[in-house]
Every structure is written in structure tokens, then in C-alpha cells.
Design a protein around this motif. Structure first.
Motif, PDB file in Angstrom:
ATOM      1  N   ARG A  13      34.317  35.057  42.428  1.00  0.00           N
ATOM      2  CA  ARG A  13      33.063  35.278  41.709  1.00  0.00           C
ATOM      3  C   ARG A  13      32.359  36.543  42.197  1.00  0.00           C
ATOM      4  O   ARG A  13      31.805  37.316  41.407  1.00  0.00           O
ATOM      5  CB  ARG A  13      32.146  34.066  41.872  1.00  0.00           C
ATOM      6  N   THR A  14      32.387  36.759  43.509  1.00  0.00           N
ATOM      7  CA  THR A  14      31.761  37.953  44.072  1.00  0.00           C
ATOM      8  C   THR A  14      32.454  39.212  43.568  1.00  0.00           C
ATOM      9  O   THR A  14      31.797  40.176  43.152  1.00  0.00           O
ATOM     10  CB  THR A  14      31.804  37.906  45.609  1.00  0.00           C
ATOM     11  N   VAL A  17      31.540  39.656  39.735  1.00  0.00           N
ATOM     12  CA  VAL A  17      30.186  40.087  39.391  1.00  0.00           C
ATOM     13  C   VAL A  17      29.924  41.505  39.879  1.00  0.00           C
ATOM     14  O   VAL A  17      29.269  42.302  39.183  1.00  0.00           O
ATOM     15  CB  VAL A  17      29.130  39.092  39.931  1.00  0.00           C
ATOM     16  N   ILE A 304      26.838  35.863  47.620  1.00  0.00           N
ATOM     17  CA  ILE A 304      26.869  36.519  46.306  1.00  0.00           C
ATOM     18  C   ILE A 304      27.659  35.661  45.321  1.00  0.00           C
ATOM     19  O   ILE A 304      27.306  35.572  44.139  1.00  0.00           O
ATOM     20  CB  ILE A 304      27.465  37.940  46.420  1.00  0.00           C
ATOM     21  N   GLY A 305      28.709  35.013  45.798  1.00  0.00           N
ATOM     22  CA  GLY A 305      29.440  34.082  44.938  1.00  0.00           C
ATOM     23  C   GLY A 305      28.562  32.948  44.460  1.00  0.00           C
ATOM     24  O   GLY A 305      28.603  32.555  43.295  1.00  0.00           O
ATOM     25  N   SER A 308      26.207  34.374  41.849  1.00  0.00           N
ATOM     26  CA  SER A 308      26.848  35.260  40.872  1.00  0.00           C
ATOM     27  C   SER A 308      26.344  35.038  39.450  1.00  0.00           C
ATOM     28  O   SER A 308      26.191  35.998  38.682  1.00  0.00           O
ATOM     29  CB  SER A 308      28.369  35.091  40.923  1.00  0.00           C
ATOM     30  N   TYR A 312      24.549  37.904  37.444  1.00  0.00           N
ATOM     31  CA  TYR A 312      25.068  38.370  36.157  1.00  0.00           C
ATOM     32  C   TYR A 312      23.952  38.400  35.110  1.00  0.00           C
ATOM     33  O   TYR A 312      23.856  39.345  34.314  1.00  0.00           O
ATOM     34  CB  TYR A 312      26.208  37.467  35.688  1.00  0.00           C
TER      35      TYR A 312
END
Length: 699
Positions: A13-14, A17, A304-305, A308, A312
Motif C-alpha cells: 500500500r505504501t 500510494v 503510511i500503509g 494510504s 490517496y
């Protein structure tokens, strides 16, 4: 046992994004960063299907209502907050010319059909020059939401299939769950296979729309779903899984750098990032030398994940607002600030808004209450989203009322007097008196002010369409026929010809094709843009013109300078066109193109943001050097002799030195190169003065 928290998925995910954010800040820095969306799709398909199958395993059944309620708690709060906040902020930051599109996309985002709004815009040449709105990125969220509506139905169907078999042949729970998975696999493969085949086909034939279609993207989420059926939490083959994770990660990064907007996508090329993401998920938790797990589990990567989704949501509005205020792309330092701001806002959104609602005991206990709250959230987002459109309509009403009260129209339209639009343009200056009137079209309507044609479909015809049907504008009973042919720059002149000739017994027939000059020589654009048919369509267009038995033909196109073989080939192409049309006996007018600002600035946005003084949007009258792209048309006309006359149009838009953005209270341009229908209507006197004599002398 499947781990509830998978660090490698948070790391994916990190990566996804950050790739998307960098791409949106400046595509030149990470030209394939858009593949981050594809990474998200596979992850979503995997996690959603894992959850659905877990419910079947734990409860022996699945409730679609409970699933949708859970999705609503997860997605709607942050999305609704974003739509409402960004819409309100846009009222103070973005020019009014963008308000209609802003409203359309805010509402489309609230209903989660933004991908179809963008697909429509991608094939709407009249909207091709429209600036991106802060909601454009909602297209991928819309696809996911649409996926969430029908995907659980497949699991429900698989459960019912297994249940019917169980009724016919009673068995234990373990075998029943296995049958559910087998049935789900068959259904998933059917959807994935069909979607992938469609994706390959539509990407080859209509790539601009294929990017946004749900059916061309579902297979990517479905791949994650198929993984979820049998994957579990892998522990065997640790060495193989380690290299699988590393290879998958490096492949995703390689795609982000190697891909670009020039490649056909999604289609076959999407297989690489999708397969790479599936590889990392399949690898699971890995250890040892060469494993990326240590990097995956770093605190910043995991946080950040976690954030995310919120990141976004917020990053794109921040980028759009920055570019609207700065008038340019961000520098590297500014980009770092944008990324940090996106992370900061995402963190606040996650902890203060998203997480509390997601884990609310009250909402978790009651799916009906959650779904009712979801309805309220969607209604609020859509309601606020209509505000910019309402403001535009209010402006139009005020402008119409103000104009009706100020001047006496007969006095303004008398010979030699100043009047709206072209009638206020003079050789050395343009009269500012009439400028005091409200600008028409209204600031919020400038970008949409193009000619309309009842009952004709797309005018100009789409560049990807098989034919170019003629369209009769105005009175179809005219005794004389004028054909206006070319591209969208030919279409923009139709209101002027209607005003000048429509009342004199002339029928105006339009034969035009978007982004395609009436020239058999191919352009670089046509060769690069898959699905566009331009030069190949010219013979049919010429035949269509000849069938009209015209008395006069006006040919005009945008000033293209990308003909294969350069201007000499372009001139030869026009010479061929003039030669073939000479058999009609009609007088042919080669009409020079309207001037454009050298910096290709969106004039509608500039005028809308300028306030009372729009002179900052004016641009210098093009000199001979800038006008070189009209030389091919002029050269072919000169070589054709008496059958073709060339009419320069600079004096219809410019003084000796300046091309104003607003003339006689009329906005001249609706984007960077097309003129407004409002201004075109005032060009009837120019047509009567400079073009009609060329037509009538041939009679």
C-alpha cells in the motif's frame, strides 16, 4: 491460520500510494506511477474475498448487507469528508470556469460513478482541454465500490450452489466449505477471464476510455480474489517465497519507472504489475538475506500503509489547489512539502475521523443503522457537490438581468457603432466601453459554450468512429448549400455562418471529425493514438461533401504542425483535397485558423480568475513566424488558382498588436484554442465583410 495483520500488504500500500502521489505531482518524475492503482486493486480483491470466505467458514453463510455496512464504515466517512471539504475549498481557490465540471465530478464521486464521468470526458473532444478537478482520482475508488456491490453476490451464489449440493447429498461442514471455494473459484475465473479479454480488446480499440471502464479493470481485483480462495498464510518453501517477494517488489518499482502514459493500458501491459503484486502477496511473511521484509516492517512504511486510503483521498486536491494557485507544477522542494502535507492530513483523518467510525460499537452492532448513515453521507456529499453548479446558474441569471437593463440594443447595432463581441474590435484598439457589461457566457459557463446541433449526435464526429455523418445546422430548407468541413475548429465557425447566411436562403451542412484535419496526409498524433482514424476517413468525408452538391465549401482546421513529412506533405494533402472538390463546381474557401496563445493557456480559466481586468489574459498578435502552421493551407489555396480563395482570420480576433481574451463583453475562447459560440455569433459581420464576397463573386 491467516494472519490478521500482514506487514507486506501494508508495504505494498505504501509503495502504491507514493507511486501515485509522485506521478500526480509530476508524471515526468515517475512516468509509470499510475500502476500504483493496479497494486491497490489486487490488494483490495484479496482482502475483501478473504473476509467474505472467512465469514462463510465461521458462520456457515454470508450476509451481503453486513458486508456492505462494513464497507460503508470503512470507506464513506473519509470520502464524504473529502468531498465536502474540497468542494467548499474549491469555491475560493478554483476559477469559476471550472465550477460546472467540478460539480459534475463531485456528484459523480459521491455516487461512486466517477470512472464513467471521466470515461465520457475522455471521448468528449469538447472537454479534452478541461483542467483536472480535485475529484479526478475518485475514479479508482468508484471501480472498487462497484466491485464491492457485485463481488459478494458471487460468493453468495457459490454458497447457494454448495448448499443445494449439500441438501441433495448431506455432508460435513469441512466438505461444504470446500465446495463453496470450488464454486467460487469457477465463478471468479469466469469473471476474471471475461474481464481480461474485454480489457485487451477495448484497450486496443478505445484506450482512452478503457482506462476507466469497470469491466476492463475487474479482472485485476478478481486476481486478488482468486488468491484468497486457496492461499491462506503460506509458510512452506521459505527460500522460494523470499525471492518471490523480492522479485515482485522490484518488478512493481521497475514498472513505475519504465511504464508511461504512451503505452496501451490496462490490457496486456497491466498483467505485469498485477502479477508482481500477486507474487508479493503469495510470498507472505519472509525472512533472511534478500528478503524485503525488514524494509516492509519499518515504522514509516507501516504507518503510511495504514493511512494510504486517506492519503490517496487528500493528495490530489492538494496538488490541484497548489497548481491552481501557483500556475505551474511543483518544484522538488514543493513536492516534498506536498507529500508531507498529504501524510499529515491523512494521519489526522485516519485517527480523528476514519478509525473512530470504523470501530464504533453502535455502528458495528447495527447494519441497518450503518446503511442509513451511509445514505445520509452520500446525500450530504452530493448535495454540497451541486453548490458550484448552482452558483454558476445564479451568475448567469444576474448577468442576463444586468445586460438587459443597461444598453439599448438598436443603438449598439447601428452601423459604425460599438456592440457585443467582434463589433467592438477595431484595428488599433478595442473599445472598453462595452466591456463594462457582464461577460458572456457567464464565467462558469465559458468552457461549455460550444455550438450545439439538435438531432445530429456527435459534432464533430469522434476520431475513433467509423464514419463522419453530415449535420444540417439551422434551416434545412435553404435553396443554397454551404458545407463547412474540417475538425472542431471548423465547427466553431458554424454560428457565424448561420448568422451571416442562414437568413439569406443558405443551408449550412457540417462535416467534421474531432482532432482530424481534412487532409489525407497522416499526422504523428494519429499514428501514436491507437484507435484514431483521421487520414483514412478523408475519402469518405470528401464523398459526403460531394453528395451535398454544395454551392460553396469552407475548409478550416486547427493549425497542426505534426504532419508526417512536415509542411510540404501537409500542403500536398490540401492540394489533393482541393483538386477532388473542384469537380463540384463550388467555390472553395480555405479559412485560416483562429489564433492561439503561445503558452497554450486555458483562456476560460484565465478570464474567470482575472476579475474586472482581463487584459492579463490577452496575448500578442501572432507574427509570420508563429503563423507557419497556416502556410500549408494558404499555399495549397494559392496553387489551386481561382477555384480556391484563402481568407485570413486574424483580424476577426486581434488588433494590430493584441488578441484580447474578451471583446465587447464576449469571452473569445472557451479553452486554449476553441472560440466560444457567443463570440462566434458576433462574427457574422466579419463573415459578411471578408468571406461572403469571396463566395458571391463565384456565382
Amino acid at each position: 491460520m491467516v494472519r490478521k495483520y500482514r506487514g507486506e500488504i501494508q508495504a505494498l500500500r505504501t509503495i502504491a500510494v507514493l507511486a501515485v502521489v509522485i506521478y500526480h505531482i509530476n508524471p515526468n518524475w515517475l512516468p509509470g506511477g499510475f500502476i500504483g492503482v493496479d497494486v491497490f486493486f489486487v490488494i483490495s480483491g484479496y482482502l475483501i474475498t478473504t473476509g467474505l470466505l472467512r465469514r462463510v467458514a465461521e458462520h456457515g453463510r454470508i450476509s451481503a448487507a453486513d458486508f456492505w455496512a462494513n464497507r460503508a464504515r470503512r470507506i464513506l466517512p473519509a470520502a464524504t469528508l473529502t468531498i465536502i471539504t474540497v468542494t467548499i475549498a474549491s469555491l475560493f481557490i478554483l476559477p469559476r470556469s471550472q465550477f460546472p465540471t467540478l460539480s459534475l465530478q463531485a456528484v459523480a464521486s459521491g455516487f461512486y460513478i466517477q470512472n464513467y464521468a471521466l470515461a465520457r470526458q475522455s471521448v468528449d473532444y469538447l472537454a479534452a482541454d478541461t483542467a483536472p478537478t480535485p475529484f479526478q482520482h475518485f475514479w479508482s475508488l468508484s471501480i472498487e465500490e462497484q466491485f464491492y456491490i457485485f463481488w459478494p453476490m458471487l460468493v453468495v451464489a457459490a454458497w447457494h450452489i454448495a448448499q443445494r449440493i449439500r441438501w441433495a447429498s448431506p455432508t460435513d461442514d469441512i466438505r461444504h466449505r470446500r465446495r463453496v471455494r470450488v464454486a467460487a473459484t469457477v465463478l471468479f475465473f469466469a469473471v476474471v477471464g471475461g474481464s481480461f479479454a474485454y480489457s485487451v480488446y477495448i484497450t486496443a480499440h478505445n484506450p482512452t476510455s478503457a482506462y476507466f471502464y469497470t469491466l476492463s479493470r475487474v479482472w485485476e481485483l478478481g486476481v486478488g480474489g482468486i488468491l484468497a480462495v486457496y492461499l491462506g498464510d503460506p509458510v512452506k518453501f521459505p527460500r522460494t517465497r523470499k525471492w518471490l517477494a523480492l522479485t515482485g517488489t522490484l518488478t512493481i518499482l521497475a514498472c513505475a519507472f519504465a511504464y508511461s502514459g504512451d503505452i496501451p493500458f490496462p490490457g496486456l501491459t497491466a498483467l505485469v504489475p498485477v502479477a508482481a503484486t500477486a507474487a508479493v502477496i503469495t510470498a507472505g511473511h519472509t525472512t533472511g538475506w534478500g528478503s524485503p521484509q525488514r524494509i516492509f516492517e519499518l515504522w514509516p512504511v507501516q504507518r503510511i500503509g495504514d493511512w494510504s486510503y486517506s492519503m490517496y483521498l487528500w493528495h490530489f486536491p492538494i496538488i490541484v489547489f497548489f497548481e491552481a494557485l501557483a500556475g505551474r507544477k511543483a518544484t522538488v522542494l514543493e513536492a516534498v512539502i506536498i507529500v508531507l502535507a498529504s501524510i499529515l492530513i491523512a494521519g489526522f483523518s485516519f485517527y480523528l475521523f476514519e478509525k473512530p467510525i470504523l470501530h464504533s460499537p453502535t455502528m458495528r452492532r447495527s447494519s441497518p443503522l450503518t446503511l442509513a448513515g451511509a445514505l445520509v453521507a452520500v446525500t450530504a456529499a452530493v448535495g454540497i457537490g451541486t453548490v458550484p453548479h448552482a452558483l454558476v446558474k445564479m451568475d448567469e441569471a444576474k448577468a442576463a438581468a444586468a445586460e438587459a437593463q443597461v444598453f439599448d440594443p438598436p443603438e449598439l447595432t447601428a452601423a459604425g457603432e460599438f456592440g457585443p463581441g467582434f463589433k467592438s474590435l477595431r484595428t488599433t484598439m478595442y473599445e472598453p466601453v462595452y466591456q463594462a457589461q457582464p461577460i458572456k457566457p457567464g464565467l462558469g459557463s465559458i468552457s461549455e459554450n460550444h455550438p450545439t446541433f439538435d438531432g445530429c449526435g456527435d459534432v464533430p464526429a469522434l476520431g475513433t468512429s467509423a464514419n463522419t455523418p453530415p449535420c444540417t445546422a439551422g434551416d434545412s430548407s435553404g435553396t443554397k448549400t454551404l458545407v463547412v468541413a474540417g475538425d472542431s475548429h471548423a465547427v466553431q465557425w458554424v454560428p457565424a455562418f448561420e448568422e451571416a447566411l442562414g437568413r439569406q436562403g443558405w443551408k449550412i451542412v457540417v462535416i467534421a471529425r474531432e482532432n482530424c484535419p481534412l487532409n489525407p496526409q497522416p499526422r504523428t498524433f494519429e499514428q501514436q493514438e491507437s484507435g484514431f482514424v483521421c487520414s483514412q476517413a478523408v475519402p469518405d468525408m470528401l464523398t459526403s461533401i460531394q453528395k451535398q452538391k454544395p454551392d460553396a465549401i469552407v475548409i478550416t482546421n486547427r493549425r497542426y504542425d505534426d504532419f508526417a513529412g512536415g509542411q510540404p506533405n501537409a500542403q500536398r494533402g490540401y492540394e489533393e483535397v482541393f483538386e477532388q472538390l473542384s469537380d463540384t463546381g463550388a467555390k472553395i474557401i480555405a479559412l485560416g485558423d483562429s489564433p492561439e496563445a503561445a503558452n497554450e493557456e486555458n483562456m476560460a480559466d484565465c478570464v474567470a480568475a482575472a476579475g474586472d481586468d482581463t487584459s492579463a489574459c490577452d496575448f500578442p498578435r501572432p507574427g509570420q513566424a508563429e503563423e507557419k502552421s497556416n502556410r500549408a493551407l494558404r499555399g495549397a489555396a494559392d496553387k489551386a488558382g481561382d477555384s480556391v480563395d484563402y481568407a485570413d482570420t486574424l483580424d476577426a480576433f486581434c488588433t494590430d498588436t493584441t488578441c484580447p481574451a474578451v471583446i465587447g463583453s464576449r469571452a473569445v475562447y472557451r479553452d486554449s484554442n476553441h472560440i466560444t459560440a457567443e463570440y462566434a455569433t458576433t462574427l457574422d459581420s466579419y463573415i459578411s465583410r471578408d468571406v461572403v464576397p469571396l463566395i458571391t463573386t463565384a456565382e
